[in-house]
Scaffold this active site. Sequence first.
Site, PDB file in Angstrom:
ATOM      1  N   TYR A   4     -19.367 103.088  73.604  1.00  0.00           N
ATOM      2  CA  TYR A   4     -20.674 103.147  72.947  1.00  0.00           C
ATOM      3  C   TYR A   4     -20.861 101.820  72.217  1.00  0.00           C
ATOM      4  CZ  TYR A   4     -24.126 105.212  69.673  1.00  0.00           C
ATOM      5  OH  TYR A   4     -25.240 105.512  68.923  1.00  0.00           O
ATOM      6  N   TYR A 158     -22.095 117.463  69.993  1.00  0.00           N
ATOM      7  CA  TYR A 158     -21.130 116.555  69.366  1.00  0.00           C
ATOM      8  C   TYR A 158     -21.320 116.499  67.855  1.00  0.00           C
ATOM      9  CZ  TYR A 158     -18.772 112.363  67.836  1.00  0.00           C
ATOM     10  OH  TYR A 158     -17.969 111.499  67.142  1.00  0.00           O
ATOM     11  N   ASP A 531     -29.872 105.874  57.098  1.00  0.00           N
ATOM     12  CA  ASP A 531     -28.669 106.603  57.487  1.00  0.00           C
ATOM     13  C   ASP A 531     -28.901 108.103  57.331  1.00  0.00           C
ATOM     14  OD1 ASP A 531     -26.063 107.548  57.890  1.00  0.00           O
ATOM     15  OD2 ASP A 531     -25.553 107.220  55.785  1.00  0.00           O
ATOM     16  N   HIS A 533     -26.679 110.476  58.459  1.00  0.00           N
ATOM     17  CA  HIS A 533     -25.430 111.245  58.441  1.00  0.00           C
ATOM     18  C   HIS A 533     -25.214 111.765  57.020  1.00  0.00           C
ATOM     19  CE1 HIS A 533     -24.760 109.067  62.239  1.00  0.00           C
ATOM     20  NE2 HIS A 533     -24.014 110.096  62.552  1.00  0.00           N
TER      21      HIS A 533
END
Length: 662
Positions: A4, A158, A531, A533
Amino acid sequence: MRTYAGHSTAEASNELYRRNLAKGQTGLSVAFDLPTQTGYDPDHVLARGEVGRVGVPVSHLGDMRRLFQDIPLEQMNTSMTINATAMWLLALYQVVAEEQGADISRLQGTTQNDIVKEYLSRGTHVFPPGPSLRLTTDMITYTVNHIPKWNPINICSYHLQEAGATPVQEISYAMSTAIAVLDAVFASGQVPEERRGDVVARISFFVNAGVRFVEEMCKMRAFGRIWDRITRERYGIENPKQRRFRYGVQVNSLGLTEAQPENNVQRIVLEMLAVTLSKDARARAVQLPAWNEALGLPRPWDQQWSLRIQQVLAHESDLLEYDDIFEGSHVIEAKVSALVEECLAEIARIEEMGGAMAAVESGYLKSQLVASHAERRARIEAGEEKIVGVNCFRSTEPNPLTADLDTAIQTVDPANEARVVAALHEWRDNRDEARAQDALAALKATAAGDGNLFAATLECARAGVTTGEWAWALRDVFGEFRAPTGVSSAPVAVAAEEGTPLAAVREKAARTAAELGVGRLRLLVGKPGLDGHSNGAEQIAVRARDAGFEVVYQGIRLTPEQIVDAALAEDVHCVGLSILSGSHAELVPDVLDRLREGGATDIPVVVGGIIPNADAAELRRAGVAAVFTPKDFGITEIIGRIVDEIRNANKLDPLESTEVPA
C-alpha cells in the site's frame, strides 16, 4: 502481491510504483492523502498539514496523469483505497486510461467504496448514508455495464477489527453492508434481472487477519460459508462461481507495536499464514504492512521487506501445492459452525433495525465497536491478553533497526504542501473555466434528480474540475454527515473497585476537582485536521469518563479554531489532541497559539498519536505538556498523567504517583 503506497506528490508516487513493479510487485495499491479521501482541495483550511502525508494528493486530472505516467493501465490491476470520493477517482482513472488508448472494458482493479465502515471506524465519510448509498449504487451499475472486470466495491471489514470488532462483529457488519448495497442496486432498476449474478460476482471484500491464527483462519471459512448462503438464498444466484467469496487482505496493523518493533515481523508472517494456509478460504490478494508502521511512514526498503515475505511464502515454501489441509478437522469445523450461527443471529438483529444504514444512523454499530474495543484494551492492561514487548517480556537488547529512530521511517518534506497548492492554483488558472462550471452545474442538477451520477462525474473530470469542487457540488445538494461517536453509550469496561489503578485515578481526579472548586474535571478530546482514525481518542474519552471526568468529545474533523473555541466555551481543564496522520507539527502549535491568544495559558495541552521522537521533543518545546505514543498502552495511566498535568498547570502540589505497575 502488493504494498500500500503513495505519498508527497503524484510524481514521487509514480516513481515509487515503477520501482515496486520492477521488484516483482504484481499489482498497485494506491494510498491517497486525507484531503483527497475527504473531498477537499489542498488549499482548504482543513487540509493544512495533511497534504501528501498518508498518501498521494490527487486534485484533478493532471495529477492522475502524472501518477500513472509510463504505467500501462490496461495491463495493470490497481486497487484504490478510496470511499466517499470513489466515483470521482475512478472517473479520473478511466479518463487517464482512455488518454493512454486503453479499452476501458479491459480495466481491472478495485475501488474500496465501502462507506459504512467509514462512519464506524476510519472517518473519511462526507455525505449522509442515503446519498452515500446512491453514489455506491450508481458506481456499481456503471462498472457492471461499462468496466465489467472492475470490482466497484470492496466491502471492508479490515477497519472494523482495527476499531475493536470481534470476529462475529467483523463478519456480521460486513455482510450487513453487502446486503444493504445489493438491495439498493437491485431496487434501483439499473440492472436487468438476468444480470444480477454479474453484480454479485463483482462484489469483493477486504478483511483483517489478526494474530490469533486459528480463530482468524476459521473466520475466513465462516465468511465464505455465509456469503454463499446469502447470495444463493436471498438473491437466487445459482452459479457457484458468481457466489464465490472473493477477498483481499491487509494483515492487522492494530497489533503492530512501537515497543520492540522487530516483533512485528513474526506477527505479520503469522497473520499472512492465517489467510493463505486454508485453500478453500484463501485470499485472492495480500498486502502486508511494514514492521515499522507503529513508528511512522515506512521507507521503500521497509515496503520491500514486506513484499519479500510474500514472495518467500509463494515461491520457496510448498504452501500453495496442496488441497485444503484443514478439511475434515473436527476442531476447525466446530469453530466455524459456531461463528456462522452467531453471525447469522447478529445479521438478523441488524435487519430487524432496518439494515446497516439504519444501524449506522442509530449509533448501534458504533457503540458496539467502542464497547468491544474498550473491553480488549482492558484485557491488555490487566495482562489477560498478552502482547510481547508491551505488557510482558519487556526487557530488551538495544535494537539496531531503531538505533537512529528518526531515519527509521519515511518523512515528508514540510515544504511539499506549498508546492502542491501552487500547482493546484496553476491548474485552475489554465483550465477552460466555463466548461468546468458547466460540468459542475450539470453534476448538481443530476444529484438533485435521480439519474446516475457517473456520466456527469466523467464530464467534471474531463473539464478540469478539482476534487474539492466535485465534492462541494454534491455537499450543496446532499449535505454533510457527522457520524455518532459511540462514546456516551459505551458501557464501563474497567471497574473502579477499591485498590484498582482506576480507583486511585478517580480519587486523584476528585481531589483535584475539589481543590479547584469544581464538581468534576473537564477534558476536551479533540481530533484536529482530517485524521478520522478515532479509536484512540474514543478510548481516552471513555476511560476519562469512567475516571470521573466530564468529557467534551465532538468527533473528528475539526479546525484548531473550533477546538479552541470549544475549550474556552466549556471552560475545560485540559485539551487532549489525537493525531495519527502526521499533521501534528502543523496543527498542534496552532492550537497552542490560539489558546494563548484566548488568555487560556493555564489549560495544559497533551497530544497522542504516531509521533516520531524528534517531533515529540519539538512539541514539548512548543509548550505541549505531555506526548503519548503507541508505547503508552496503559490508558488508566495516561488519565492519571493528565490529572498530574492539570495540577501542575494550576500550581497544585503533586499527589502520589498512579503509575500502573509493569
